[in-house]
Enzyme design. Sequence first.
Site, mmCIF file in Angstrom:
data_model
loop_
_atom_site.group_PDB
_atom_site.id
_atom_site.type_symbol
_atom_site.label_atom_id
_atom_site.label_comp_id
_atom_site.label_asym_id
_atom_site.label_seq_id
_atom_site.Cartn_x
_atom_site.Cartn_y
_atom_site.Cartn_z
ATOM 1 C CG HIS A 47 -3.678 9.295 0.064
ATOM 2 N ND1 HIS A 47 -4.349 10.002 1.042
ATOM 3 C CD2 HIS A 47 -4.478 8.246 -0.267
ATOM 4 C CE1 HIS A 47 -5.502 9.403 1.297
ATOM 5 N NE2 HIS A 47 -5.601 8.331 0.518
ATOM 6 C CG HIS A 61 -1.888 1.090 1.305
ATOM 7 N ND1 HIS A 61 -2.052 1.878 2.420
ATOM 8 C CD2 HIS A 61 -2.789 1.529 0.395
ATOM 9 C CE1 HIS A 61 -3.013 2.753 2.209
ATOM 10 N NE2 HIS A 61 -3.473 2.569 0.986
ATOM 11 C CD GLU A 93 -2.897 2.135 -3.405
ATOM 12 O OE1 GLU A 93 -3.828 2.932 -3.609
ATOM 13 O OE2 GLU A 93 -2.004 2.342 -2.537
#
Length: 268
Positions: A76, A34, A61
């Site tokens: 993000h 992640h 990811e």
Amino acid sequence: MRAPIKLSVRSLDLFPDTAGKEQIMIRIPHIVAHRGASIEAPENTIAAFRVAQARGVNWIECDVTLSADDQCVLIHDDTLERTTNGSGPIHHHDLATLRQLDAGAWFSDIYKGERIPTLSETLDTLAALGMGVNLEIKPSGCDAMKLAGEVAREIANRKDVPILLSSFDRDIVAKMAGLCPDHDCGWLVEEIPGDWQAEYKRLKASALHVDHKQLTAEMCAEITGENVPLICYTVNDPDRARSLLSWGVSSIITDNPALMTTVIPPIK
């Protein structure tokens, strides 16, 4: 040991109008890091991707959005404060400004000077490392369709990196089926809607990406029973990971690939 799932860009069950066309397959392992190995290195940075690879995980990811001058960058949040020494909305800053920011010192002095990577730089790095990527398309305040178009343009000729796209934005998921016919696009959800089957088909999605906390064995059986690949985020507990995989979940996305590889060895 279970084999990795295969996602088809041209699923004949979901896309009957593609019958007779060539199928292009990618392989997704059970463990995906992640935002890279984000428990050990600053998220969405080249350093985090390298650490993930060192831990034996061959897929990451990450999140992609646009700068003010429409360059694809990895970050993000909608704003810069949490993961850089900058401030304000990402899409208000051009690439040159973003590249001057420190994206590693907030995490540890070891990573001081780490930069916000571009999508191109990221794909080059992953190609060199032999890794694949689940690329989350995240508007973060920018024009969603412009972002979709820029991502499609950048990945159009990338045959050296396996790419699975995904997005919470339903318009983006639907758009990518036309913009990127050679790439799968998963539909990200926090809560599974009651009409998920019809919406999944309408969006021409290739996988369902779900917050693992809402999943039960019964819900997993319902989803996988529809021949829908199920990918879960963000799973950091080994017992929970084992349960999810035993219920038919195809892949788990984790902050802690080093831990997960000790209990669920990645399949290459």
